[in-house]
Design a protein around this motif. Structure first.
Motif, mmCIF file in Angstrom:
data_model
loop_
_atom_site.group_PDB
_atom_site.id
_atom_site.type_symbol
_atom_site.label_atom_id
_atom_site.label_comp_id
_atom_site.label_asym_id
_atom_site.label_seq_id
_atom_site.Cartn_x
_atom_site.Cartn_y
_atom_site.Cartn_z
ATOM 1 N N GLN A 76 0.404 -4.167 6.013
ATOM 2 C CA GLN A 76 -0.385 -4.887 5.644
ATOM 3 C C GLN A 76 -1.668 -4.436 5.251
ATOM 4 O O GLN A 76 -2.075 -3.368 5.503
ATOM 5 N N PHE A 77 -2.321 -5.154 3.910
ATOM 6 C CA PHE A 77 -3.481 -4.664 3.348
ATOM 7 C C PHE A 77 -4.716 -4.797 4.416
ATOM 8 O O PHE A 77 -4.692 -5.968 4.965
ATOM 9 N N PRO A 78 -5.639 -4.098 4.451
ATOM 10 C CA PRO A 78 -5.606 -2.362 4.012
ATOM 11 C C PRO A 78 -4.686 -1.531 5.030
ATOM 12 O O PRO A 78 -4.598 -2.108 5.989
ATOM 13 N N PHE A 79 -4.154 -0.669 4.284
ATOM 14 C CA PHE A 79 -3.667 0.480 5.359
ATOM 15 C C PHE A 79 -3.973 1.959 4.705
ATOM 16 O O PHE A 79 -4.368 1.899 3.670
ATOM 17 N N LEU A 80 -3.427 2.919 5.297
ATOM 18 C CA LEU A 80 -3.894 4.079 5.074
ATOM 19 C C LEU A 80 -2.570 4.932 4.735
ATOM 20 O O LEU A 80 -1.522 4.693 5.464
ATOM 21 N N CYS A 81 -2.297 5.699 3.628
ATOM 22 C CA CYS A 81 -1.121 6.359 3.108
ATOM 23 C C CYS A 81 -1.246 7.913 3.095
ATOM 24 O O CYS A 81 -2.101 8.095 2.188
ATOM 25 N N LEU A 82 -0.534 8.454 3.924
ATOM 26 C CA LEU A 82 -0.712 9.912 3.595
ATOM 27 C C LEU A 82 0.392 10.217 2.739
ATOM 28 O O LEU A 82 1.726 10.115 2.797
ATOM 29 N N THR A 83 -0.098 10.716 1.449
ATOM 30 C CA THR A 83 0.817 11.133 0.520
ATOM 31 C C THR A 83 0.914 12.542 0.451
ATOM 32 O O THR A 83 0.073 13.363 0.026
ATOM 33 N N VAL A 84 2.156 13.216 0.596
ATOM 34 C CA VAL A 84 2.329 14.626 0.836
ATOM 35 C C VAL A 84 3.582 15.021 -0.170
ATOM 36 O O VAL A 84 4.550 14.519 0.214
ATOM 37 N N SER A 85 3.297 15.864 -1.191
ATOM 38 C CA SER A 85 4.146 16.450 -1.917
ATOM 39 C C SER A 85 4.065 17.920 -2.338
ATOM 40 O O SER A 85 3.139 18.405 -1.706
ATOM 41 N N GLY A 86 4.938 18.429 -3.078
ATOM 42 C CA GLY A 86 4.533 19.578 -3.408
ATOM 43 C C GLY A 86 3.543 20.001 -4.317
ATOM 44 O O GLY A 86 2.894 21.114 -4.512
ATOM 45 N N GLY A 87 3.107 19.070 -4.877
ATOM 46 C CA GLY A 87 1.746 19.050 -5.765
ATOM 47 C C GLY A 87 0.745 18.547 -5.578
ATOM 48 O O GLY A 87 -0.421 18.465 -5.697
ATOM 49 N N HIS A 88 0.811 17.636 -4.482
ATOM 50 C CA HIS A 88 -0.425 16.598 -3.977
ATOM 51 C C HIS A 88 -0.245 16.382 -2.390
ATOM 52 O O HIS A 88 0.769 16.218 -1.786
ATOM 53 N N THR A 89 -1.470 16.304 -1.841
ATOM 54 C CA THR A 89 -1.772 15.894 -0.533
ATOM 55 C C THR A 89 -3.124 14.944 -0.368
ATOM 56 O O THR A 89 -3.982 15.354 -1.008
ATOM 57 N N GLN A 90 -2.889 13.753 -0.267
ATOM 58 C CA GLN A 90 -3.856 12.999 -0.287
ATOM 59 C C GLN A 90 -3.823 11.804 0.937
ATOM 60 O O GLN A 90 -2.631 11.326 1.502
ATOM 61 N N ILE A 91 -5.154 11.378 1.222
ATOM 62 C CA ILE A 91 -5.170 10.060 2.305
ATOM 63 C C ILE A 91 -5.574 9.025 1.204
ATOM 64 O O ILE A 91 -6.721 9.086 0.653
ATOM 65 N N VAL A 92 -4.882 7.959 1.186
ATOM 66 C CA VAL A 92 -5.262 6.855 0.248
ATOM 67 C C VAL A 92 -5.530 5.582 1.335
ATOM 68 O O VAL A 92 -4.535 5.118 1.790
ATOM 69 N N LEU A 93 -6.475 5.040 0.770
ATOM 70 C CA LEU A 93 -7.225 3.681 1.327
ATOM 71 C C LEU A 93 -6.447 2.595 0.504
ATOM 72 O O LEU A 93 -6.983 2.617 -0.840
ATOM 73 N N VAL A 94 -5.628 2.032 0.770
ATOM 74 C CA VAL A 94 -4.556 1.098 -0.123
ATOM 75 C C VAL A 94 -5.134 -0.394 0.349
ATOM 76 O O VAL A 94 -5.019 -1.015 1.364
ATOM 77 N N LYS A 95 -5.923 -1.064 -0.616
ATOM 78 C CA LYS A 95 -6.786 -2.348 -0.412
ATOM 79 C C LYS A 95 -5.685 -3.411 -0.912
ATOM 80 O O LYS A 95 -5.808 -4.352 -0.619
ATOM 81 N N ASP A 96 -4.967 -2.965 -1.985
ATOM 82 C CA ASP A 96 -3.963 -4.011 -2.442
ATOM 83 C C ASP A 96 -3.260 -3.257 -3.539
ATOM 84 O O ASP A 96 -3.333 -2.150 -3.458
ATOM 85 N N TYR A 97 -2.203 -3.983 -3.947
ATOM 86 C CA TYR A 97 -1.080 -3.234 -4.751
ATOM 87 C C TYR A 97 -1.687 -2.058 -5.655
ATOM 88 O O TYR A 97 -1.115 -1.104 -6.061
#
Length: 333
Positions: free
Chosen positions: A126-147
């Motif tokens: 459910q919005f808002p949520f936090l997404c930990l996005t982890v890959s070979g080239g990126h590491t991010q914490i994203v605050l997702v308020k909408d699509y």
């Protein structure tokens, strides 16, 4: 009921997917084994193999979805970020196919698509949520308020988490890709066997360059004493490295979730296929009384299903691009 064809070609996976009204009908991924001999992705080779794979992948996705190409309402494609040559193949095909069918084009940011992979299956955050996005080239914490209202509140200052795991696999002499092998060995080892440092970076940002160096020196020094050290202790080394990477990631995610008062936390990106990280975020959520969301394995690594679902939501907003669109190796989030 909009039918969206998604195309992904940002690195070394050629993928095509079809969704109808937000329901995924197919997701075809063609992997490239040619890079195994080189210990990593060779950009020129990747773009050449994309050229070979893209038509069969798109054709198979349409066949698996049991739709006709004329039923497609729009074509979504990865514009960036990624390897420019690889992106160029996908973008060029999408533009040509859209022109031939008389259909609109939808550009998709690859990193936003990883976040939106959570809206392919149930349950959905459910919005808002936090997404930990982890890959070979990126590491991010994203605050997702909408699509498409997302804010990066934390990111790596240098190397990505996936790079730390890749470096470990190379130093250990594991074949490419090493991530799955580290995961496999870590399940057999003691995660407390060796202690690696946790960088003290303020805020929600990350740093993995120091950890990479510490791992390299640790293995070098121990091999100097015992040439068979890595072979004899590979499971414990992998478990200890993986544990440190996971704790670094989850400690920052926990800090951010508490600061923003958010109880829905999510995991995305290629490294989210790692067993230790998946278990760790579920344990963190259980301890804190939060809700954890993790996509299925096939939606963690680069895939066109996440491009198709992002394209679907952009289609509903009427967010299209013209034939003059060009790929972007670096694309702002």
């Amino acid at each position: 009921m909009p039918v969206i064809l998604g195309i992904e070609s940002s690195c070394d996976e050629t993928s095509a997917a079809v969704c109808a009204d937000g329901v995924m009908l197919s997701n075809v991924i063609a992997n490239q084994t040619i890079h195994e001999a080189y210990g990593g992705v060779v950009p020129e080779l990747a773009s050449r193999v994309h050229q070979q794979n893209i038509i069969p992948a798109v054709n198979q996705a349409i066949l698996n979805a049991k739709v006709n190409k004329n039923d497609i309402d729009a074509i979504a494609f990865t514009r960036g970020p990624g390897l420019l040559g690889s992106l160029l193949v996908g973008v060029s095909f999408a533009k040509s196919f859209a022109l031939a069918l008389g259909k609109p084009l939808i550009e998709v940011n690859h990193m936003q698509a990883h976040v939106l992979a959570h809206f392919i299956d149930e349950p959905k955050p459910q919005f808002p949520f936090l997404c930990l996005t982890v890959s070979g080239g990126h590491t991010q914490i994203v605050l997702v308020k909408d699509y498409f209202d997302m804010e990066v509140i934390g990111q790596t200052n240098d190397d990505a988490a996936g790079e730390a795991l890749d470096k470990t696999s190379k130093v250990l002499g594991l074949p490419y890709p090493g991530g799955p092998l580290i995961d496999k060995y870590a399940r057999q080892g003691n995660r407390n066997a060796y202690q690696f440092p946790e960088p003290q970076i303020p805020g929600f940002d990350f740093s993995f360059s120091g950890l990479k160096t510490a791992i390299m020196y640790f293995i070098r020094d121990n091999v100097a004493i015992n040439p068979n050290f890595t072979q004899e202790h590979i499971a414990d080394i992998c478990a200890s490295v993986e544990y440190r990477v996971v704790t670094i990631l989850l400690n920052k995610l926990k800090k951010a979730a508490i600061a923003y008062g958010i109880k829905d936390i999510a995991l995305a990106g290629g490294v989210s296929a790692n067993t230790g990280l998946r278990q760790g975020i579920q344990e963190l959520a259980a301890q804190q009384g939060w809700n954890a969301f993790i996509p299925r394995f096939e939606y963690c690594t680069d895939n066109a299903a996440m491009i198709a679902i992002a394209g679907y939501h952009k289609y509903l907003q009427g967010d299209f691009v013209g034939q003059d669109v060009a790929p972007l190796a670096r694309m702002p989030f």
